[in-house]
Design an enzyme around this catalytic site. Structure first.
Site, PDB file in Angstrom:
ATOM      1  CG  HIS A  42      -2.084   0.854   1.221  1.00  0.00           C
ATOM      2  ND1 HIS A  42      -3.370   0.836   0.577  1.00  0.00           N
ATOM      3  CD2 HIS A  42      -2.085   2.211   1.471  1.00  0.00           C
ATOM      4  CE1 HIS A  42      -4.090   1.883   0.640  1.00  0.00           C
ATOM      5  NE2 HIS A  42      -3.324   2.839   1.130  1.00  0.00           N
ATOM      6  CG  HIS A  88     -10.876   2.479   2.288  1.00  0.00           C
ATOM      7  ND1 HIS A  88     -11.408   2.949   3.630  1.00  0.00           N
ATOM      8  CD2 HIS A  88      -9.669   2.652   2.882  1.00  0.00           C
ATOM      9  CE1 HIS A  88     -10.698   3.381   4.805  1.00  0.00           C
ATOM     10  NE2 HIS A  88      -9.362   3.232   4.063  1.00  0.00           N
TER      11      HIS A  88
END
Lengths: 721, 226
Positions: A42, A88
């Site tokens: 990430h 998300h």
């Protein structure tokens, strides 16, 4: 340090050895936490970096490319547009409401951190098949969460996409995009300007939420994990974000801030490390000064992902003024450290240095992998028997398939007109907002075609970019730049890695051809649960503009009697079996047939014709042809009491998703002018019919207009309830 | 004589800027923006309490804002027989202050509703003078709690005193339900007894520019100025 602890932090033992060797000492638990946060996919893109570097990221209008909180492009005069998309996914599966809400919150912070006021949001959401109760729960929660956060802050949601497909059953996707307006001479960056500047903490107090969120987001899921991981989903408070946004924008417009970074994934760790790295400086932070919601250890403070927090650097002399403005907005504010010249990241807690690391090892030495990948085998096209397909069945298929129905149920839960500058609301080919106080408009669209990309990642990605491109062109919006959100399953599988590599290659090819550089983006890997990988889903958000709001096209029919033309690839009889509303055909095609090569030069030529004809005011309305083919495009154009009468060589081809281009509406009196223009340009067109009152007619067969429109508009809600 | 007006901003207001532009563009007069902690209000013809989520809608929509410092001044302004308009969250605040009757509860379908709605005037007052009887106005709504409710006694009072300013209605070619949020008697906006205070759920400040889908929101300001 024991192996289990290292593995729990998502680091491989090899990665740990690199750190251990560099430092030549043992790590503190806090330091291990920092590497865990900064060396996962990430934050450091260790798998995708090699390939992302190949993307075009610059041209004459790019002010800021990838690497900052958001990309920024030039919109002439002093106007700039900041935009980015972010995923998300995992949080939204564990806790759909808060997961999606904080996704919107995070992307909005990325925008106003640059000094830009958000003016629009979009999204791209994908779920499993609606037949499972879980999907209904996820859909309701995600839509509620996106709506709740955006509505409360007061940023219009102007568009998006929503798809249902079985590979998302246990791994739904939530990608949120935001667009902001910034004055070019007032763009803020994360790079600090001076040694000795104060590092200040602005926003919500820090709590336990989201600890290890970033490394969770980079994990493969198994179903039992779900309950266990719920505490690491962040909880959002849009009211706090609204105050934070207004407070920060006021600080920035008053010139009281040097630089700013939002505390997103990996919280205070990643924001401070980024600052140090960008400025080639060091940071010193006293963790005892961090405003806390509950007692926390140094380790927890470093990794908390509590929402609505910012880190900024200010000049000492402005301390008092900054405090005053933030007090007005009732926002917590604390000086927690300063910028140093050590090029080290130092965190102190209880008068003890708990972290003391060179920035270099965290950022520059972060791992980068060249993972093995396979190129999919070329498919053999199988013959397809068109004779068995009935027009009536195709219409029923389309009107009972969630992916093709009007999605007002979703959009109506979003405020799309707040700020008073919305020109095109969701549900049309692209959302459009005006730049306040000017005649300029910004159009944006989010798209992905996972099935095409699964079939042929390179060509499929070109189709995805072309779809966004057409969405903007149809409104007479000039496509300018792209933000991307690459959602894939585990890159450790060389087949998946192949999808990633080839689709990036397709993105590159199309972006270069369309002169739409990629200015920001996000990568979300390991989207698989119980070993079921999602379809490759590299979503793109494309942004474009028109300097004159009076020139944009509507997507809705204007007048009864006007002619309907299709523009683009010519409709030859039974040109392709891409009749994907039919689940059986879709399955068959996914198994065997390849995609036809998309001719990007041709695409551009047709697009230019649409733009020129629009400027000549010859186009009354226009829609792109994508999912659901021409028939679906026509349904979307339906307006007031208007319907259509069309005649084509074979009506089944109206449903082919493949032969794409545009449907345009023109006045009879312009017919000669338009067709001679198109002929001159060498652009193929076909006159297919006209707009009629309250009717749908295909090759002289009459259909029940009210029944079809009623089902098209209301079936989505019926099916999901 | 130029028309003077003001917009109050609470923390969490998000239509305050829109209301300011609406007033500036349509009244051509001075428009003040007043922060909720102010304790004085300039002498103006019209005050708008804008839409949004004042104080995050915590406790109850409009409940916290109704206790803000500026509210005493807003009440004085209304008692002075000058115009006060509450839009969306502003309407909720007016009911919480007690300047308007009834309450706004959650929409019938328990979901946020952001779309065009259609309204027409019920009883005449200074806010809807320029609107013809049976003229259908298209104006966006965006609310979670817009379902107007009051007891029968109050409803009879509102009717007898002709305090119902707007009601939801069917729009031509519209797919939307007539009574969009389930309000009692499809009430979209009410006034006080003196008819100088109006609360309404639809957002006229989103329907006045040439590029908006409708320009019907102009009629309210035009009514007040005429």
């Amino acid at each position: 340090m024991n192996e289990e602890l290292i593995l729990q932090h998502g680091l491989t033992l090899d990665e740990f050895q690199v750190i251990r060797k560099y430092l030549n000492r043992d790590l503190s638990i806090e330091e291990l936490g920092i590497f865990s946060a900064m060396w996962n996919e990430h934050c450091c893109y260790k798998t995708s970096k090699k390939w992302l570097k190949k993307l075009p990221t610059d041209n004459e209008i790019v002010i800021q490319g990838p690497g900052e909180n958001a990309g920024v492009i030039d919109l002439q005069d002093n106007d700039g547009i900041a935009f980015k998309i972010e995923s998300h996914n995992h949080p939204s599966y564990i806790e759909p409401f808060n997961g999606s809400a904080t996704g919107v919150g995070g992307i909005l912070r990325d925008i106003f951190t640059m000094g830009a006021r958000p003016i629009a949001t979009l999204d791209s959401i994908r779920f499993g098949l609606i037949e499972t109760e879980k999907t209904k729960y996820l859909l309701n929660g995600v839509v509620h969460g996106i709506g709740h956060y955006g509505n409360c802050i007061g940023i219009p949601n102007i568009g998006g996409e929503c798809e249902f497909e079985s590979t998302y059953d246990f791994n739904n996707l939530v990608n949120a995009m935001a667009v902001g307006h910034v004055q070019k001479d007032k763009i803020f960056y994360s790079k600090p300007k001076s040694i000795g500047g104060l590092i200040v903490y602005i926003g919500s107090k820090t709590g336990k939420d989201g600890i290890h969120g970033a490394s969770m987001a980079s994990d493969v899921f198994s179903e039992e994990d779900e309950d266990e991981k719920r505490p690491s989903v962040q909880v959002g408070d849009p009211f706090m974000e609204k105050l934070l946004m207004e407070g920060c924008l006021e600080l920035m417009s008053s010139g009281l801030i040097e630089s700013m970074q939002d505390m997103g994934a990996a919280g205070i760790t990643s924001s401070s490390v980024e600052m140090a790295s960008k400025g080639n400086v060091g940071v010193f932070i006293n963790l005892d000064k961090v405003p806390l919601r509950q007692p926390l250890s140094a380790y927890e403070i470093l990794l908390s992902e509590s929402q609505e927090r910012m880190l900024a650097v200010i000049d000492k002399k402005n301390n008092h003024k900054v405090r005053e403005i933030l007090q007005k907005w009732q926002i917590d504010y604390e000086v927690i450290g300063e910028i140093t010249d050590t090029k080290r990241v130092v965190f102190e807690s209880n008068n003890k240095k708990v972290v003391d690391l060179p920035v270099e090892i965290i950022v520059d030495d972060a791992p980068e992998y060249d993972r093995e990948f396979y190129i999919p085998r070329k498919r053999k096209n199988k013959d397809f028997d068109f004779s068995k397909i009935k027009l009536e069945d195709m219409i029923i298929n389309l009107l009972t398939n969630l992916n093709y129905l009007d999605k007002s149920w979703v959009f109506d839960q979003y405020d799309s007109t707040v700020m008073g500058d919305t020109i095109r609301e969701p549900g049309q080919s692209s959302g459009i907002v005006k730049i306040h106080g000017t005649q300029k408009v910004i159009g944006a669209s989010t798209d992905c075609n996972p099935l095409y990309i699964k079939i042929n990642p390179y060509e499929g990605m070109k189709y995805t970019v072309a779809e966004s491109y057409r969405n903007l062109i149809a409104c007479n919006i000039n496509p300018l730049a792209i933000t991307n959100n690459l959602n894939f399953a585990s890159p450790l599988d060389p087949n998946i890695m192949g999808e990633l590599v080839l689709s990036i290659h397709g993105l590159k090819t199309a972006a270069i051809k369309f002169n739409t550089p990629i200015v920001s983006g996000n990568v979300s890997l390991y989207n698989q649960t119980n070993e079921i990988p999602i379809k490759p889903t590299p979503v793109i958000g494309m942004v474009g503009s028109n300097m004159d709001l009076n020139k944009i096209n509507t997507n809705k029919f204007c007048e009864i009697g006007n002619k309907i033309l299709i523009l683009g690839k010519q409709l030859t009889k039974n040109c392709s079996p891409y009749l994907l509303q039919d689940q059986k055909i879709a399955f068959y095609i996914c198994e065997f047939n390849d995609l036809e090569v998309l001719d990007l030069d041709f695409e551009k030529k047709i697009a230019n014709c649409v733009l020129e004809l629009s400027d000549l005011k010859c186009i009354m309305s226009c829609n792109d042809i994508s999912r659901g083919g021409i028939f679906s495009a026509l349904l979307k154009m339906q307006h007031k009491d208007m319907g259509f009468r069309v005649k084509v060589p074979d009506p089944i081809d109206l449903f082919c998703e493949y032969s794409a281009g545009y449907v345009i509406e023109i006045r009879s009196k312009d017919f000669e002018e338009v067709t001679s223009f198109l002929t001159k340009k060498g652009a193929e067109y076909l006159e297919i019919g006209e707009i009629i009152k309250e009717g749908i007619e295909i090759n002289s067969k009459k259909f029940d207009y009210f029944d079809i429109m009623n089902k098209y508009r209301n079936n989505f809600e019926k099916i999901i309830s | 004589m130029s028309f003077k007006s003001a917009v109050i901003t609470f923390p969490g207001s998000n239509c305050d800027r829109d209301a300011l532009y609406y007033l500036k563009d349509l009244t051509k007069g001075v428009v003040h923006n007043i922060w909720h902690e102010e304790t004085s209000l300039p002498k103006v013809d019209l005050v708008i309490l804008p839409g949004g989520f004042s104080f995050g809608d915590y406790l109850r929509s409009g409940a916290m804002a109704s206790k803000s410092k500026i509210i005493d001044e807003v009440v004085k302004h209304a008692n002075d027989n000058r115009y006060l308009l509450g839009i969306c969250n502003g309407f909720q605040i007016l009911t919480e202050i007690g300047l308007l009757e009834g309450a706004l509860i959650r929409n019938k379908k328990l979901k946020f509703l952001g779309k065009n709605c259609f309204i027409k005037k019920k009883f005449k007052n200074n806010f809807n003078l320029s609107i013809k009887d049976n003229q259908v106005l298209q104006i966006p709504v965006a609310h979670n709690e817009g379902n107007f409710y009051c007891d029968t006694e109050t409803l009879n009072l509102l009717k007898n005193n002709e305090q119902i300013a707007f009601e939801y209605c069917k729009g031509e070619f519209s797919n939307t339900e007539e009574n969009i949020n389930g309000s009692i008697e499809a009430i979209a906006g009410i006034t006080n007894k003196k008819k100088n205070v109006l609360g309404m759920m639809p957002h006229p400040e989103r329907a006045y520019s040439d590029f908006h889908q409708s320009q019907d929101g102009r009629l309210i300001i035009e009514s007040l100025i005429s």
